[in-house]
Design a protein around this motif. Structure first.
Motif, PDB file in Angstrom:
ATOM      1  N   SER A  10       0.829  -1.110   0.097  1.00 25.98           N
ATOM      2  CA  SER A  10      -0.158  -0.002   0.097  1.00 25.98           C
ATOM      3  C   SER A  10       0.954   1.361   0.062  1.00 25.98           C
ATOM      4  O   SER A  10       0.296   2.407  -0.256  1.00 25.98           O
ATOM      5  N   TYR A  11       2.216   1.186   0.239  1.00 24.44           N
ATOM      6  CA  TYR A  11       2.907   2.229   0.129  1.00 24.44           C
ATOM      7  C   TYR A  11       3.454   2.926  -0.991  1.00 24.44           C
ATOM      8  O   TYR A  11       3.947   3.613  -1.535  1.00 24.44           O
ATOM      9  N   SER A  26       8.641   8.391  -0.166  1.00 25.25           N
ATOM     10  CA  SER A  26       8.053   7.162  -0.771  1.00 25.25           C
ATOM     11  C   SER A  26       8.782   6.183  -0.983  1.00 25.25           C
ATOM     12  O   SER A  26       9.804   6.153  -1.099  1.00 25.25           O
ATOM     13  N   ILE A  27       8.103   5.028  -0.936  1.00 26.79           N
ATOM     14  CA  ILE A  27       8.862   3.622  -0.973  1.00 26.79           C
ATOM     15  C   ILE A  27       8.877   3.277  -2.598  1.00 26.79           C
ATOM     16  O   ILE A  27       7.786   3.494  -3.276  1.00 26.79           O
ATOM     17  N   ILE A  28      10.003   2.799  -2.834  1.00 27.13           N
ATOM     18  CA  ILE A  28      10.085   2.593  -4.487  1.00 27.13           C
ATOM     19  C   ILE A  28      10.585   0.993  -4.664  1.00 27.13           C
ATOM     20  O   ILE A  28      10.253   0.437  -5.745  1.00 27.13           O
ATOM     21  N   ALA A  29      10.642   0.366  -3.483  1.00 29.26           N
ATOM     22  CA  ALA A  29      11.068  -1.009  -3.632  1.00 29.26           C
ATOM     23  C   ALA A  29      11.023  -1.691  -2.169  1.00 29.26           C
ATOM     24  O   ALA A  29      11.409  -0.974  -1.161  1.00 29.26           O
ATOM     25  N   TYR A  30      10.868  -3.088  -2.032  1.00 31.92           N
ATOM     26  CA  TYR A  30      11.201  -3.616  -0.850  1.00 31.92           C
ATOM     27  C   TYR A  30      11.310  -5.149  -1.199  1.00 31.92           C
ATOM     28  O   TYR A  30      10.785  -5.580  -2.427  1.00 31.92           O
ATOM     29  N   GLY A  31      12.086  -5.951  -0.352  1.00 26.58           N
ATOM     30  CA  GLY A  31      12.428  -7.329  -0.605  1.00 26.58           C
ATOM     31  C   GLY A  31      13.199  -8.047   0.370  1.00 26.58           C
ATOM     32  O   GLY A  31      13.314  -7.482   1.632  1.00 26.58           O
ATOM     33  N   TRP A  32      13.638  -9.321   0.086  1.00 28.92           N
ATOM     34  CA  TRP A  32      14.364  -9.956   1.209  1.00 28.92           C
ATOM     35  C   TRP A  32      15.924  -9.519   0.959  1.00 28.92           C
ATOM     36  O   TRP A  32      16.141  -9.396  -0.047  1.00 28.92           O
ATOM     37  N   HIS A  33      16.392  -9.851   1.956  1.00 24.51           N
ATOM     38  CA  HIS A  33      17.870  -9.534   2.202  1.00 24.51           C
ATOM     39  C   HIS A  33      18.507 -10.950   2.595  1.00 24.51           C
ATOM     40  O   HIS A  33      17.921 -11.559   3.595  1.00 24.51           O
TER      41      HIS A  33
END
Length: 68
Positions: A10-11, A26-33
């Motif tokens: 939702s971000y 604003s968030i442009i990406a997310y993921g696992w590390h």
């Protein structure tokens, strides 16, 4: 394991923003590390920072991104 889409989707698109040091981003990406063999947590990339969280969703560190 956390459902990152449930937490962060939702971000995307700028409707909701993170407040980092008093600045809305604003968030442009997310993921696992991972460390090369195991998932160690997840990351969230904003306009100016990359935030790292451990597997318990606890904040670990913040890296500033190079300004283009």
């Amino acid at each position: 394991m956390l459902n990152l889409d449930e937490i962060y989707h939702s971000y995307l698109g700028g409707h909701k923003q993170f407040n980092i040091d008093g600045v809305k981003e604003s968030i442009i990406a997310y993921g696992w590390h991972c460390d090369g063999s195991d998932i160690t947590g997840h990351y969230v990339t904003t306009e100016n920072h990359k935030l790292f969280y451990n597997r318990d969703n606890k904040f670990v560190r913040k890296e500033s991104l190079a300004i283009k």
